[in-house]
Design a protein around this motif. Structure first.
Motif, short mmCIF file in Angstrom:
data_model
loop_
_atom_site.label_atom_id
_atom_site.label_comp_id
_atom_site.label_asym_id
_atom_site.label_seq_id
_atom_site.Cartn_x
_atom_site.Cartn_y
_atom_site.Cartn_z
N MET A 1 0.79 -1.28 0.00
CA MET A 1 0.02 0.18 -0.13
C MET A 1 0.98 1.22 -0.03
N ARG A 2 2.07 1.21 0.71
CA ARG A 2 2.94 2.32 0.41
C ARG A 2 3.35 2.67 -0.70
N ASP A 3 3.91 1.56 -1.46
CA ASP A 3 4.37 1.61 -2.79
C ASP A 3 3.19 2.18 -3.75
N VAL A 4 1.99 1.80 -3.50
CA VAL A 4 1.05 2.66 -4.38
C VAL A 4 0.91 4.07 -4.09
N ALA A 5 0.93 4.12 -2.62
CA ALA A 5 0.92 5.62 -2.30
C ALA A 5 2.03 6.45 -2.86
N ALA A 6 3.18 6.04 -2.99
CA ALA A 6 4.12 6.78 -3.31
C ALA A 6 3.98 6.94 -4.92
N ARG A 7 3.81 5.89 -5.82
CA ARG A 7 3.51 6.29 -7.12
C ARG A 7 2.30 7.28 -7.46
N ALA A 12 -0.92 6.83 2.28
CA ALA A 12 -1.38 5.40 2.50
C ALA A 12 -2.78 5.33 2.88
N MET A 13 -3.10 6.26 3.87
CA MET A 13 -4.58 6.24 4.29
C MET A 13 -5.53 6.81 3.07
N THR A 14 -5.06 7.73 2.10
CA THR A 14 -6.02 7.92 0.97
C THR A 14 -6.13 6.54 0.08
N VAL A 15 -5.01 5.92 0.01
CA VAL A 15 -5.06 4.66 -0.80
C VAL A 15 -6.21 3.69 -0.16
N SER A 16 -5.90 3.55 1.23
CA SER A 16 -7.00 2.88 1.81
C SER A 16 -8.42 3.11 1.65
N ARG A 17 -8.83 4.60 1.60
CA ARG A 17 -10.10 5.26 1.52
C ARG A 17 -10.63 4.89 0.00
N VAL A 18 -9.62 4.81 -0.88
CA VAL A 18 -10.17 4.79 -2.34
C VAL A 18 -10.43 3.07 -2.35
N LEU A 19 -9.63 2.26 -1.73
CA LEU A 19 -9.88 0.95 -1.74
C LEU A 19 -11.37 0.40 -0.95
N LYS A 20 -11.65 1.33 -0.04
CA LYS A 20 -12.86 1.08 0.73
C LYS A 20 -14.01 1.96 -0.08
N ASP A 21 -14.04 2.53 -1.27
CA ASP A 21 -14.90 3.16 -2.00
C ASP A 21 -15.44 4.42 -1.21
N ASP A 22 -14.56 5.04 -0.61
CA ASP A 22 -15.00 6.09 0.12
C ASP A 22 -15.36 7.25 -0.78
N PRO A 23 -16.79 7.81 -0.63
CA PRO A 23 -17.16 8.69 -1.51
C PRO A 23 -16.56 10.08 -1.23
N GLY A 24 -16.02 10.45 -0.07
CA GLY A 24 -15.10 11.56 -0.05
C GLY A 24 -14.11 11.85 -0.59
N ARG A 32 -6.02 8.13 -9.95
CA ARG A 32 -4.62 8.04 -10.20
C ARG A 32 -4.31 7.04 -9.20
N VAL A 33 -4.88 6.65 -8.17
CA VAL A 33 -4.49 5.52 -7.16
C VAL A 33 -5.00 4.14 -7.92
N LEU A 34 -5.97 4.17 -8.41
CA LEU A 34 -6.63 3.04 -9.20
C LEU A 34 -5.41 2.69 -10.23
N SER A 35 -5.09 3.60 -10.86
CA SER A 35 -3.91 3.43 -11.97
C SER A 35 -3.01 2.80 -11.37
N ALA A 36 -2.23 3.11 -10.13
CA ALA A 36 -1.22 2.96 -9.44
C ALA A 36 -1.54 1.54 -9.24
N VAL A 37 -2.63 1.13 -8.63
CA VAL A 37 -2.75 -0.29 -8.11
C VAL A 37 -2.72 -1.31 -9.37
N ASP A 38 -3.23 -0.90 -10.59
CA ASP A 38 -3.35 -1.69 -11.76
C ASP A 38 -1.75 -1.77 -12.06
N GLU A 39 -0.82 -0.69 -12.13
CA GLU A 39 0.34 -0.83 -12.63
C GLU A 39 1.35 -1.90 -11.82
N LEU A 40 1.04 -1.47 -10.38
CA LEU A 40 1.75 -2.43 -9.61
C LEU A 40 1.25 -3.80 -9.25
N GLY A 41 0.34 -4.08 -9.80
CA GLY A 41 -0.37 -5.45 -9.54
C GLY A 41 -0.79 -5.66 -8.00
#
Length: 327
Positions: A1-7, A12-24, A32-41
């Motif tokens: 998750m830290r790697d996703v956040a850096a890219r 890392a908290m924002t990454v966690s919120r994205v993965l939880k579908d936080d509407p905020g 940007r976060v989902l793109s990093a998730v895909d790139e890093l697998g």
């Protein structure tokens, strides 16, 4: 998750919120976060996450013979209920071996499953007691607890066998052979008891020469049926205690080409097109799994240490006739 956040150049908290579908989270940040998730697998560790939240999100199911269609139907019933509650099912097979069962149960417990449903292989179940599993919820299926208290879901083994045998007697049969699974098994003992009770109710007594118990598979049932049907004063009908033994009896009847009516426990595919007089004690195997699954969910939701009395649920049977009653 830290790697996703850096890219993605976020926390890392924002990454966690994205993965939880936080509407905020802003849409541009989310992309940007989902793109990093895909790139890093990246794949979230669900097991670790569920353990943090309390529970693994998995339940264990241990059966005795996956080759028997009964257990696949039972498993589908368990899975149906588990899916409704967001749980996954880990399925294991013991091959009726108690030591293998012990090992599988210990393995599932070490994986911290939230609970287990077990079709027990042996006559003593103390190793399945919640105390032996450090309070893990457990439900038994198809066979009742021995040497412990636990929830269980059973079939009306006695009633189904009595009703099916009774129909053969109503058809005029007086020499009814018996092909049974091992008498040490609860199902084998109860179905034999039902077979005998049907005779007693009609003022009859089964001929011990026509009884074969301890049969484990199709081949053994075929041999036993062939022996009975070639003997002097052979049975005019056979009652079999499960679908595999019924199939073995059918093979013997087909090979010998003798006029015999058959009755059995457990329905099976193509029973209606065989052209044989066939009486079946049928029931909903999926329902056994559903009831066992719901009982386990109730235990899990109640939480460890919550005093709940042991419950027993019995799935009813019905008699189905295929072909004609008499050969």
């Amino acid at each position: 998750m830290r790697d996703v956040a850096a890219r993605a150049k976020v926390s890392a908290m924002t990454v966690s919120r994205v993965l939880k579908d936080d509407p905020g989270v802003a849409e541009a940040t989310r992309e940007r976060v989902l793109s990093a998730v895909d790139e890093l697998g990246y794949r979230r560790n669900e097991t670790a996450r569920r353990l943090r939240l309390g529970g693994s999100g998995m339940i264990g199911l241990v059966v005795t013979n996956l080759a028997n269609p009964f257990y696949s139907r039972l498993a589908l019933g368990v899975q149906e209920v588990a899916y409704e509650h967001g749980l996954r099912v880990l399925l294991s097979n013991t091959a009726e071996q108690v030591e293998r069962e012990r090992g599988l149960v210990e393995d599932l417990a070490s994986r911290q499953v939230d609970g287990m449903i077990v079709v027990p292989a042996g006559g003593s179940h103390r190793h399945l007691a919640p105390a032996a599993l450090h309070g893990m919820p457990i439900v038994l299926a198809s066979r009742p607890p021995a040497g412990m208290d636990a929830d269980c879901v059973l079939v009306d083994d006695f009633g189904g066998a009595e009703a099916a045998t009774g129909r053969l007697i109503e058809d005029g049969h007086r020499r009814i052979g018996f092909l049974g699974n091992p008498p040490a098994l609860y199902t084998g003992a109860e179905r034999f008891r039902g077979y005998w009770a049907a005779h007693e109710a009609a003022g009859l007594e089964p001929d011990e020469r026509h009884i074969r118990r301890g049969l484990a598979d199709v081949a053994a049932a075929e041999r036993a049926a062939a022996t009975l049907l070639q003997a002097p004063d052979a049975p005019t009908a056979l009652f079999c205690t499960n679908n595999r033994l019924t199939q073995g009896a059918i093979r013997a009847v087909r090979t010998l080409d003798v006029p015999v009516s058959l009755a059995g426990f457990d329905d099976f595919d193509l029973a209606d097109v065989l052209g044989l007089p066939l009486t079946i004690a049928s029931y909903d195997a999926d329902e056994i799994g559903r009831r066992a699954g719901q009982m386990l969910i109730d235990r899990i939701k109640a939480g460890p240490g919550t005093p709940l009395p042991a419950r027993r649920s019995v799935v009813p049977t019905e008699v189905i006739r295929y072909g004609t009653g008499r050969p």
